[in-house]
Design an enzyme around this catalytic site. Structure first.
Site, PDB file in Angstrom:
ATOM      1  N   GLY A 139      10.812  42.980  46.099  1.00  0.00           N
ATOM      2  CA  GLY A 139      11.942  42.509  45.299  1.00  0.00           C
ATOM      3  C   GLY A 139      12.464  41.146  45.705  1.00  0.00           C
ATOM      4  CB  SER A 183       7.029  39.767  45.149  1.00  0.00           C
ATOM      5  OG  SER A 183       8.368  40.032  45.543  1.00  0.00           O
ATOM      6  CD  GLU A 237      13.771  49.418  46.544  1.00  0.00           C
ATOM      7  OE1 GLU A 237      13.741  50.298  45.678  1.00  0.00           O
ATOM      8  OE2 GLU A 237      13.289  48.280  46.361  1.00  0.00           O
ATOM      9  CD  GLU A 241       5.687  49.103  47.946  1.00  0.00           C
ATOM     10  OE1 GLU A 241       5.449  48.549  46.866  1.00  0.00           O
ATOM     11  OE2 GLU A 241       6.688  49.813  48.144  1.00  0.00           O
ATOM     12  CG  HIS A 296      10.104  52.388  47.598  1.00  0.00           C
ATOM     13  ND1 HIS A 296      11.088  51.468  47.900  1.00  0.00           N
ATOM     14  CD2 HIS A 296       9.215  51.747  46.801  1.00  0.00           C
ATOM     15  CE1 HIS A 296      10.786  50.319  47.302  1.00  0.00           C
ATOM     16  NE2 HIS A 296       9.662  50.462  46.630  1.00  0.00           N
ATOM     17  CE  LYS A 335      11.714  48.102  43.034  1.00  0.00           C
ATOM     18  NZ  LYS A 335      11.897  47.407  44.286  1.00  0.00           N
TER      19      LYS A 335
HETATM   20  C1  PEP Z   1       8.299  48.260  44.758  1.00  0.00           C
HETATM   21  O1  PEP Z   1       9.285  48.664  44.179  1.00  0.00           O
HETATM   22  O2  PEP Z   1       7.575  49.039  45.366  1.00  0.00           O
HETATM   23  C2  PEP Z   1       7.988  46.827  44.705  1.00  0.00           C
HETATM   24  C3  PEP Z   1       6.899  46.396  45.280  1.00  0.00           C
HETATM   25  O3  PEP Z   1       8.882  46.037  44.037  1.00  0.00           O
HETATM   26  P1  PEP Z   1       8.632  44.512  43.583  1.00  0.00           P
HETATM   27  O4  PEP Z   1       7.301  44.482  42.893  1.00  0.00           O
HETATM   28  O5  PEP Z   1       9.759  44.221  42.649  1.00  0.00           O
HETATM   29  O6  PEP Z   1       8.649  43.686  44.803  1.00  0.00           O
END
Ligand code: PEP
Length: 249
Positions: A172, A212, A96, A166, A94, A11
């Site tokens: 996160g 996570s 985000e 995801e 992603h 990130k």
């Molecule tokens: C990600 O950034 O794709 C992600 C899964 O972050 P985290 O592992 O921190 O949850």
């Protein structure tokens, strides 16, 4: 079972010096794995990462790219600007970027198509929010993201794509999907790909879990039948943690 693809998503973390330290620490820790190791770093760390990983088993990815080759797109980076540096992978869509920067299934498709045309391997992210899951809409959302986001992607192109499932509620947050939740969702996603590309291509497709994942839970997740790897945010910022995930399976 396939070998896994373990990708770190840094990130917006690590300046040049910090990147140098992290990559240097990581190289010996992951050198003996059969799994594919990727680090997706900020644009400003790409040159450092490519230079330091030359001759190692670590591949370098970016975290986004535009669909045009050049032009008046302030702040964007063209796919060929990445390949020219020696970058091999790029994260697309992603959550985000979908949440904060207006990314849609349509722009995900454009970026994926352009990345593939330039010779990059896109890691395309999909996943439902907590509301979508709790309201019983998870499958509809995942289906839409696959159908719309891969509309023009041919079977030949799909062979160079990695998909990252995801769940937004797990990214996160420290709340990881259970092994079964992650595996069931990925099984469903694979079945949607099978409808369009056939069972063989869908089985060959790499679908990672992200959200996570860490050095404590990776073993269980990566042991599941349909989880072909991980996309890891927070835990990829610490070399020893990321290396433990890489060696979990
Ligand atoms: C990600 O950034 O794709 C992600 C899964 O972050 P985290 O592992 O921190 O949850």
């Amino acid at each position: 079972m396939k070998n896994k693809i373990i990708a770190g998503n840094w990130k917006m973390n690590k300046n040049r010096i910090e990147a140098e330290q992290l990559v240097t620490e990581l190289i010996p820790l992951v050198k003996d794995t059969k799994n594919t190791v990727i680090i997706c770093v900020p644009f400003t760390d790409l040159c450092t990462a490519v230079k330091l990983t030359k001759g190692t088993n670590i591949h370098v990815g970016a975290q986004n790219c535009h669909w045009k080759e050049s032009g008046a797109f302030t702040g964007e980076i063209a796919p060929s600007m990445l390949t020219e540096l020696g970058v091999e992978y790029v994260v697309i869509g992603h959550s985000e970027r979908r949440t904060y920067f207006g990314e849609t299934d349509q722009t995900v498709l454009l970026r994926t198509k352009a990345a593939l045309a330039a010779g990059l391997k896109p890691i395309v992210c999909i996943g439902e929010t907590l509301d979508e899951r709790n309201s019983g809409n998870m499958e509809n959302v995942l289906r839409r993201q696959v159908v719309e986001g891969f509309k023009d992607i041919t079977a030949e192109e799909l062979a160079n794509v990695v998909v990252a499932y995801e769940p937004v509620w797990a990214i996160g947050t420290g709340v990881t999907a259970t092994d079964e939740q992650a595996n069931d969702a990925i099984k469903f996603v694979r079945s949607v790909f099978a409808e369009k590309y056939g069972k063989k291509a869908a089985n060959a497709l790499y679908i990672q879990y992200g959200g996570s994942m860490n050095d404590g839970n990776a073993k269980g997740l990566l042991a599941m039948s349909d989880i072909d790897g991980g996309l890891i945010g927070g835990a990829s910022l610490v070399a020893t943690k990321f290396a433990t995930i890489v060696h979990s399976k």
